[in-house]
Write a protein that holds these residues in place. Structure first.
Motif, PDB file in Angstrom:
ATOM      1  N   THR A   1      45.080  40.470 -65.960  1.00  0.00           N
ATOM      2  CA  THR A   1      45.348  40.273 -64.615  1.00  0.00           C
ATOM      3  C   THR A   1      44.123  41.341 -64.316  1.00  0.00           C
ATOM      4  OG1 THR A   1      46.664  38.398 -64.593  1.00  0.00           O
ATOM      5  CG2 THR A   1      45.653  38.966 -62.722  1.00  0.00           C
ATOM      6  N   ASP A   2      43.097  41.115 -63.392  1.00  0.00           N
ATOM      7  CA  ASP A   2      42.194  42.389 -63.250  1.00  0.00           C
ATOM      8  C   ASP A   2      43.175  42.144 -61.507  1.00  0.00           C
ATOM      9  OD1 ASP A   2      40.624  44.743 -61.775  1.00  0.00           O
ATOM     10  OD2 ASP A   2      38.993  43.187 -62.591  1.00  0.00           O
ATOM     11  N   HIS A   3      43.377  43.200 -61.013  1.00  0.00           N
ATOM     12  CA  HIS A   3      44.066  43.217 -59.226  1.00  0.00           C
ATOM     13  C   HIS A   3      42.631  43.749 -58.819  1.00  0.00           C
ATOM     14  CE1 HIS A   3      46.982  40.722 -60.206  1.00  0.00           C
ATOM     15  NE2 HIS A   3      47.826  41.098 -61.285  1.00  0.00           N
TER      16      HIS A   3
ATOM     17  N   ALA B   1      41.191  42.943 -54.899  1.00  0.00           N
ATOM     18  CA  ALA B   1      42.389  43.074 -54.037  1.00  0.00           C
ATOM     19  C   ALA B   1      43.657  44.486 -54.028  1.00  0.00           C
ATOM     20  CB  ALA B   1      43.695  42.038 -54.505  1.00  0.00           C
TER      21      ALA B   1
ATOM     22  N   SER C   1      45.877  37.753 -55.835  1.00  0.00           N
ATOM     23  CA  SER C   1      45.404  38.452 -57.206  1.00  0.00           C
ATOM     24  C   SER C   1      45.553  37.173 -57.964  1.00  0.00           C
ATOM     25  CB  SER C   1      44.821  39.545 -57.141  1.00  0.00           C
ATOM     26  OG  SER C   1      43.923  39.830 -58.107  1.00  0.00           O
ATOM     27  N   ALA C   2      46.097  37.184 -58.448  1.00  0.00           N
ATOM     28  CA  ALA C   2      46.442  36.293 -59.568  1.00  0.00           C
ATOM     29  C   ALA C   2      46.407  34.576 -59.459  1.00  0.00           C
ATOM     30  CB  ALA C   2      48.212  36.422 -59.793  1.00  0.00           C
TER      31      ALA C   2
ATOM     32  N   ARG D   1      49.129  41.722 -55.261  1.00  0.00           N
ATOM     33  CA  ARG D   1      49.162  41.420 -56.663  1.00  0.00           C
ATOM     34  C   ARG D   1      49.173  39.840 -56.546  1.00  0.00           C
ATOM     35  NH1 ARG D   1      51.279  46.075 -57.543  1.00  0.00           N
ATOM     36  NH2 ARG D   1      52.963  45.202 -57.350  1.00  0.00           N
ATOM     37  N   ASN D   2      49.875  39.255 -56.442  1.00  0.00           N
ATOM     38  CA  ASN D   2      50.321  37.559 -55.953  1.00  0.00           C
ATOM     39  C   ASN D   2      49.098  37.214 -55.542  1.00  0.00           C
ATOM     40  OD1 ASN D   2      53.065  37.937 -57.400  1.00  0.00           O
ATOM     41  ND2 ASN D   2      53.889  38.187 -55.496  1.00  0.00           N
TER      42      ASN D   2
ATOM     43  N   GLN E   1      42.539  33.919 -59.760  1.00  0.00           N
ATOM     44  CA  GLN E   1      42.306  34.341 -61.236  1.00  0.00           C
ATOM     45  C   GLN E   1      42.617  33.166 -61.457  1.00  0.00           C
ATOM     46  OE1 GLN E   1      41.880  38.164 -62.352  1.00  0.00           O
ATOM     47  NE2 GLN E   1      42.568  38.726 -60.502  1.00  0.00           N
TER      48      GLN E   1
END
Length: 138
Positions: free
Chosen positions: A50-52, A55, A77-78, A74-75, A81
């Motif tokens: 996963t590319d954060h 974010a 962003s996840a 990060r959450n 995605q």
């Protein structure tokens, strides 16, 4: 200097499907666990990371990498995605981001100071990250 051991991708796929650990695979093929991870990537056996970066566009200092804002970003962003995020974690991240947006605030980062809240501009970073997550979550 000897030739580097080769990892047979078909055998790697077969053994991975049987549940072999990376440590077991590394010992079997005579490579390091890092070598196994590289072989899995090149064989298409690992999930894409996963590319954060959208974010978290900053280079975070180590003490700040696991902070609340970094984790929440990060959450979000996840989720944006399409990656699974536990309900507790995504709810925490959504509440945090909504509080900032609702109060006209944004998040900024400084390697010395860490994350801090600032007045939001029209191009609010946190509003954009929140919007992306909400669009994906429905």
């Amino acid at each position: 200097m000897g030739r580097r051991p080769q990892v047979d991708h078909e055998e790697l796929a077969r053994l991975s499907a049987r549940g072999w650990s990376n440590a077991d695979l590394a010992a079997h093929f005579g490579v390091t666990e890092s070598g196994i991870l590289q072989a899995k990537r090149s064989a298409g056996l690992s999930k894409p990371m996963t590319d954060h970066s959208a974010a978290l566009p900053w280079k975070l200092a180590r003490p700040h990498s696991q902070s609340g804002p970094a984790t929440n970003l990060r959450n979000l962003s996840a989720a944006a995605q399409g990656r699974p995020v536990s309900p507790e974690k995504i709810n925490t991240a959504l509440r945090w981001a909504r509080r900032l947006v609702d109060n006209g605030l944004d998040i900024a980062y400084d390697p010395d100071q860490g994350f801090h809240e600032i007045e939001a501009s029209e191009a609010s970073h946190i509003a954009r990250v929140l919007r992306s997550a909400q669009e994906k979550l429905g």
